[in-house]
Design a protein around this motif. Sequence first.
Motif, PDB file in Angstrom:
ATOM      1  N   PRO A  76       0.832  -1.210   0.000  1.00 29.40           N
ATOM      2  CA  PRO A  76       0.000   0.000   0.000  1.00 29.40           C
ATOM      3  C   PRO A  76       0.862   1.255   0.000  1.00 29.40           C
ATOM      4  O   PRO A  76       1.984   1.254   0.503  1.00 29.40           O
ATOM      5  N   VAL A  77       0.311   2.315  -0.582  1.00 28.52           N
ATOM      6  CA  VAL A  77       0.999   3.598  -0.666  1.00 28.52           C
ATOM      7  C   VAL A  77       0.376   4.551   0.350  1.00 28.52           C
ATOM      8  O   VAL A  77      -0.841   4.708   0.391  1.00 28.52           O
ATOM      9  N   VAL A  78       1.218   5.180   1.169  1.00 32.12           N
ATOM     10  CA  VAL A  78       0.754   6.163   2.147  1.00 32.12           C
ATOM     11  C   VAL A  78       1.276   7.536   1.738  1.00 32.12           C
ATOM     12  O   VAL A  78       2.483   7.709   1.508  1.00 32.12           O
ATOM     13  N   LEU A  79       0.375   8.524   1.642  1.00 27.40           N
ATOM     14  CA  LEU A  79       0.696   9.859   1.172  1.00 27.40           C
ATOM     15  C   LEU A  79       0.666  10.858   2.326  1.00 27.40           C
ATOM     16  O   LEU A  79      -0.308  10.904   3.081  1.00 27.40           O
ATOM     17  N   ARG A 101      -3.971   2.657 -11.372  1.00 27.26           N
ATOM     18  CA  ARG A 101      -2.980   1.672 -11.785  1.00 27.26           C
ATOM     19  C   ARG A 101      -2.973   0.440 -10.896  1.00 27.26           C
ATOM     20  O   ARG A 101      -2.051  -0.363 -10.934  1.00 27.26           O
ATOM     21  N   GLY A 102      -3.989   0.324 -10.065  1.00 30.61           N
ATOM     22  CA  GLY A 102      -4.175  -0.895  -9.295  1.00 30.61           C
ATOM     23  C   GLY A 102      -3.560  -0.902  -7.910  1.00 30.61           C
ATOM     24  O   GLY A 102      -3.509  -1.955  -7.272  1.00 30.61           O
ATOM     25  N   ARG A 103      -3.129   0.249  -7.424  1.00 30.01           N
ATOM     26  CA  ARG A 103      -2.520   0.299  -6.090  1.00 30.01           C
ATOM     27  C   ARG A 103      -3.550   0.719  -5.042  1.00 30.01           C
ATOM     28  O   ARG A 103      -4.481   1.463  -5.329  1.00 30.01           O
ATOM     29  N   CYS A 104      -3.339   0.231  -3.837  1.00 32.46           N
ATOM     30  CA  CYS A 104      -4.143   0.678  -2.704  1.00 32.46           C
ATOM     31  C   CYS A 104      -3.453   1.893  -2.101  1.00 32.46           C
ATOM     32  O   CYS A 104      -2.297   1.821  -1.682  1.00 32.46           O
ATOM     33  N   VAL A 105      -4.168   2.997  -2.050  1.00 35.01           N
ATOM     34  CA  VAL A 105      -3.594   4.285  -1.655  1.00 35.01           C
ATOM     35  C   VAL A 105      -4.290   4.774  -0.384  1.00 35.01           C
ATOM     36  O   VAL A 105      -5.515   4.676  -0.255  1.00 35.01           O
ATOM     37  N   TYR A 106      -3.488   5.319   0.527  1.00 34.94           N
ATOM     38  CA  TYR A 106      -4.018   5.813   1.794  1.00 34.94           C
ATOM     39  C   TYR A 106      -3.438   7.191   2.087  1.00 34.94           C
ATOM     40  O   TYR A 106      -2.279   7.460   1.795  1.00 34.94           O
ATOM     41  N   ASP A 149       4.774   1.767   0.871  1.00 35.73           N
ATOM     42  CA  ASP A 149       5.551   2.750   0.120  1.00 35.73           C
ATOM     43  C   ASP A 149       5.092   4.117   0.601  1.00 35.73           C
ATOM     44  O   ASP A 149       3.896   4.422   0.599  1.00 35.73           O
ATOM     45  N   LEU A 150       6.040   4.950   1.024  1.00 34.98           N
ATOM     46  CA  LEU A 150       5.728   6.209   1.703  1.00 34.98           C
ATOM     47  C   LEU A 150       6.133   7.373   0.806  1.00 34.98           C
ATOM     48  O   LEU A 150       7.281   7.465   0.365  1.00 34.98           O
ATOM     49  N   ILE A 151       5.181   8.267   0.510  1.00 34.28           N
ATOM     50  CA  ILE A 151       5.444   9.429  -0.341  1.00 34.28           C
ATOM     51  C   ILE A 151       5.101  10.681   0.441  1.00 34.28           C
ATOM     52  O   ILE A 151       3.971  10.841   0.924  1.00 34.28           O
ATOM     53  N   GLY A 152       6.090  11.582   0.586  1.00 28.58           N
ATOM     54  CA  GLY A 152       5.871  12.816   1.314  1.00 28.58           C
ATOM     55  C   GLY A 152       6.180  14.026   0.467  1.00 28.58           C
ATOM     56  O   GLY A 152       7.222  14.083  -0.191  1.00 28.58           O
ATOM     57  N   PHE A 153       5.269  14.982   0.462  1.00 26.27           N
ATOM     58  CA  PHE A 153       5.483  16.236  -0.252  1.00 26.27           C
ATOM     59  C   PHE A 153       5.940  17.303   0.729  1.00 26.27           C
ATOM     60  O   PHE A 153       5.286  17.536   1.752  1.00 26.27           O
ATOM     61  N   SER A 154       7.062  17.965   0.428  1.00 26.64           N
ATOM     62  CA  SER A 154       7.556  19.067   1.230  1.00 26.64           C
ATOM     63  C   SER A 154       7.741  18.616   2.673  1.00 26.64           C
ATOM     64  O   SER A 154       8.506  17.704   2.954  1.00 26.64           O
ATOM     65  N   GLN A 155       7.024  19.232   3.631  1.00 24.17           N
ATOM     66  CA  GLN A 155       7.155  18.793   5.016  1.00 24.17           C
ATOM     67  C   GLN A 155       6.829  17.313   5.183  1.00 24.17           C
ATOM     68  O   GLN A 155       7.349  16.651   6.079  1.00 24.17           O
TER      69      GLN A 155
END
Length: 288
Positions: A76-79, A101-106, A149-155
């Motif tokens: 899973p992807v965490v935003l 695209r078939g990913r589980c996003v949180y 999978d961890l995605i962070g914008f700016s802070q």
Amino acid sequence: MASGWRVPVRRRAAVVVAAATVALGMVTAGAGLAAAAPRYPVVTDAGIASVTGDMQPAHVSPPGSNVPGCRSDAPPVVLLHGTAQNQMSAWQYLAPMLANRGRCVYSLTYGQTSWSAQIGGLGRRETSAVQVAAFVDGVLRRTGARQIDLIGFSQGNAVAQLFTQLPGRATQVRHLIGLGPSNKGVSRLGAITDRLPARAPGENDWGPLHPNIRYLMVMTRRDEVSPPYTNGYLPAGPNVRNVVVQAHCPADTVGHVGLPYDSWVGGLIDATLAGRANAARCTVGYPL
């Protein structure tokens, strides 16, 4: 065709069957295309998304995020959004794009204060990292996954890295992707408890890197929020990639705010998570 030409009955039957088969194939293909159509609407205008998103309540999720019962073979992807944002203002492009695209996003809105209403990213980052840890526990429990999978914008990149410094958390992260990160120094919008002392020479402001995590930092030379953009670089290592958009797309005018809405950046993220080369075309992104 010559006058008086006749097709034998058997041959005519074969022709009819063949034509029907082709027609059925075309209908089936059309149905397949319809089934493969994007499920969630994607917004690519960062300006519109920022304004409309910030007016939404903090608990409102972007399309494709926090979908009950989502299942995927991929982690899973965490935003994690940036300073003075919520999940809707930051992720109306990446959340639905990755979900399509078939990913589980949180996603969540973290770092709210007593005075910030629906806006987050304004509290102490150490406290936000603990809040994110509780959210990640819920994601892992619901999906049965062992890593995210961890995605962070700016802070959000800083909070993501602080999360990995908490006991036992680094092993839960496969990829850590930072967009417009400030790994050295203080950004203009992030002066509120934005910086911790580096733990040791050569480390970034958020602590040591972890050998099991694959890091991708994405910067733009036109970043006027966290200048200079080179503050986003992480120390070189076999598990570190530092990417500047204009090194690949010289005409892309994308600025700091536009990074999460840039389609080339989105392609890079999608390709990185899938373990393949980025095939996305260069674009001209939101210039702020």
